[in-house]
Write an enzyme that holds these catalytic residues in place. Structure first.
Site, PDB file in Angstrom:
ATOM      1  N   CYS A   1     -12.250  21.046 -41.154  1.00  0.00           N
ATOM      2  CA  CYS A   1     -12.208  20.242 -40.022  1.00  0.00           C
ATOM      3  C   CYS A   1     -13.411  19.353 -39.322  1.00  0.00           C
ATOM      4  CB  CYS A   1     -11.152  20.398 -39.399  1.00  0.00           C
ATOM      5  SG  CYS A   1     -11.701  22.720 -38.355  1.00  0.00           S
TER       6      CYS A   1
ATOM      7  N   HIS B   1     -13.335  29.954 -32.374  1.00  0.00           N
ATOM      8  CA  HIS B   1     -12.053  30.598 -31.805  1.00  0.00           C
ATOM      9  C   HIS B   1     -11.615  30.141 -30.267  1.00  0.00           C
ATOM     10  CE1 HIS B   1     -11.838  32.067 -36.144  1.00  0.00           C
ATOM     11  NE2 HIS B   1     -10.690  31.082 -35.848  1.00  0.00           N
TER      12      HIS B   1
ATOM     13  N   CYS C   1     -14.498  25.478 -30.467  1.00  0.00           N
ATOM     14  CA  CYS C   1     -14.338  23.867 -31.501  1.00  0.00           C
ATOM     15  C   CYS C   1     -14.335  23.261 -29.834  1.00  0.00           C
ATOM     16  CB  CYS C   1     -13.217  23.795 -32.020  1.00  0.00           C
ATOM     17  SG  CYS C   1     -12.222  21.979 -32.134  1.00  0.00           S
TER      18      CYS C   1
ATOM     19  N   GLU D   1      -7.570  33.102 -30.763  1.00  0.00           N
ATOM     20  CA  GLU D   1      -8.036  31.754 -30.292  1.00  0.00           C
ATOM     21  C   GLU D   1      -7.113  31.682 -28.661  1.00  0.00           C
ATOM     22  OE1 GLU D   1      -6.921  27.936 -31.910  1.00  0.00           O
ATOM     23  OE2 GLU D   1      -6.586  27.138 -29.500  1.00  0.00           O
TER      24      GLU D   1
HETATM   25 FE1  SF4 Z   1     -10.701  23.257 -36.766  1.00  0.00          FE
HETATM   26 FE2  SF4 Z   1     -10.675  22.736 -33.891  1.00  0.00          FE
HETATM   27 FE3  SF4 Z   1      -8.556  21.798 -34.952  1.00  0.00          FE
HETATM   28 FE4  SF4 Z   1      -9.446  24.652 -35.175  1.00  0.00          FE
HETATM   29  S1  SF4 Z   1      -9.040  23.277 -33.413  1.00  0.00           S
HETATM   30  S2  SF4 Z   1      -8.625  23.761 -36.649  1.00  0.00           S
HETATM   31  S3  SF4 Z   1     -11.524  24.389 -34.794  1.00  0.00           S
HETATM   32  S4  SF4 Z   1     -10.372  20.572 -35.196  1.00  0.00           S
END
Ligand code: SF4
Length: 319
Positions: free
Chosen positions: A18, A80, A102, A132
């Site tokens: 991602c 995270h 992120c 997270e």
């Molecule tokens: Fe990827 Fe950000 Fe989604 Fe986590 S929150 S999966 S780092 S896009």
């Protein structure tokens, strides 16, 4: 050796990296170029063992805690997100901190701070102990209550007139979270909700792609590490749809017994798994005589995030 009776492998789309993971991995790579090794990284930059090993070989040192980095060192914070205390500790140690959180996690932190400033009790839907969740909770530890299931939502005890809001971890099951939110709304009709979903686009898109694939396959392989939340959710989505699914780090973890029966195998990868691992699994099937290996689905993702400002400034002081 033939892979059972497997005739076809269908590749889910979208899958894999991602925008948040791309950014976090590139941040460590660019920091290594800019400052030279060692660059310290707090916790796994993203939850993938291959990525971590690769960066270690290039000079990154992964530490459990910001206080494990020597004073004055360069420290990258993982995708995270972290509690505010981590920034304070890093500043006290005069670390050159680069924050690779992120932006979609940061958005949840901002919400938590806003709700807490409004005096609301904040229900955080997420998994206990996940980095997270630890980081988000650190934004307002006295205001946040963790809820992990519908049962916990039903059992939550809050005063009727107490202001309450919810936020979620970004990498949850879309369907399970909807059930938990529905339970919270039943219990607390006045509950405040985030303006846009906290579950991120990458998590939702990868789950949707797996659901579309389920009618076509007899087995699903999900490439991802055991501690990758969004990868585990992909396995669960398949199981909920009645399809056997296995989480694998790479092709070496494929058990030939799984392939004794399925004709069509679905393959996907979590948001922290690099595409090279998909290529390796495809090569593994090819070496066992499977010739039909095709993409399935066509979701296009064009999300991209700027690199952390600390890095951009260091690379170009005019920023
Ligand atoms: Fe990827 Fe950000 Fe989604 Fe986590 S929150 S999966 S780092 S896009």
């Amino acid at each position: 050796m033939p892979a059972g009776v497997v005739k076809r492998v269908l590749l889910a789309s979208p899958r894999g990296y991602c925008a948040g993971v791309e950014r976090a991995v590139e941040t460590v790579e660019r920091a290594l170029q800019l400052y030279g090794p060692p660059v310290y990284v707090r916790r796994q930059i993203v939850h993938n063992a291959h990525v971590v090993r690769d960066l270690e070989e290039r000079g990154a040192i992964f530490v459990a805690d910001e206080c494990d980095a020597p004073e004055g060192a360069t420290l990258v914070l993982s995708a995270h997100g972290v509690a505010p205390s981590v920034y304070a500790n890093a500043a006290a140690r005069r670390l050159n901190t680069i924050d690779a959180t992120c932006p979609l996690v940061t958005k949840v932190h901002v919400q938590a701070r806003r709700y807490a400033a409004d005096g609301a009790t904040i229900v955080l839907i997420g998994h206990e102990g996940h980095e997270e969740v630890v980081g988000t909770t650190g934004e307002a530890p006295d205001a946040i209550v963790l809820v992990q299931s519908v049962e916990e939502a039903e059992a939550l005890e809050l005063a009727e007139d107490e202001p309450v809001a919810y936020i979620t971890q970004t990498t949850l099951s879309v369907d399970e979270t909807a059930e938990i939110v529905a339970a919270l709304r039943r219990r607390f009709p006045h509950i405040r909700a985030p303006q846009s979903e906290d579950i991120c686009y990458a998590t939702s898109n990868r789950q949707r792609a797996v659901k579309r694939l389920l009618g076509e396959v007899d087995l699903l392989l999900v490439i991802g590490s055991a501690n990758s939340s969004n990868s585990n959710r992909l396995v669960e989505v398949a199981a909920a749809g009645g399809i056997d699914a296995h989480l694998i780090e790479d092709e070496t973890e494929i058990d030939e017994d799984w392939l004794d029966g399925p004709e069509t195998v679905g393959l996907t990868s979590g948001a922290s798994a690099p595409e090279v691992l998909v290529t390796r699994v495809c090569d593994w099937f090819r070496s066992r005589g499977v010739t039909e290996i095709e993409p399935f689905g066509s979701a296009y993702e064009d999300v991209a995030f700027k690199l952390p400002v600390e890095l951009r400034r260091a690379e170009s002081p005019a920023v």
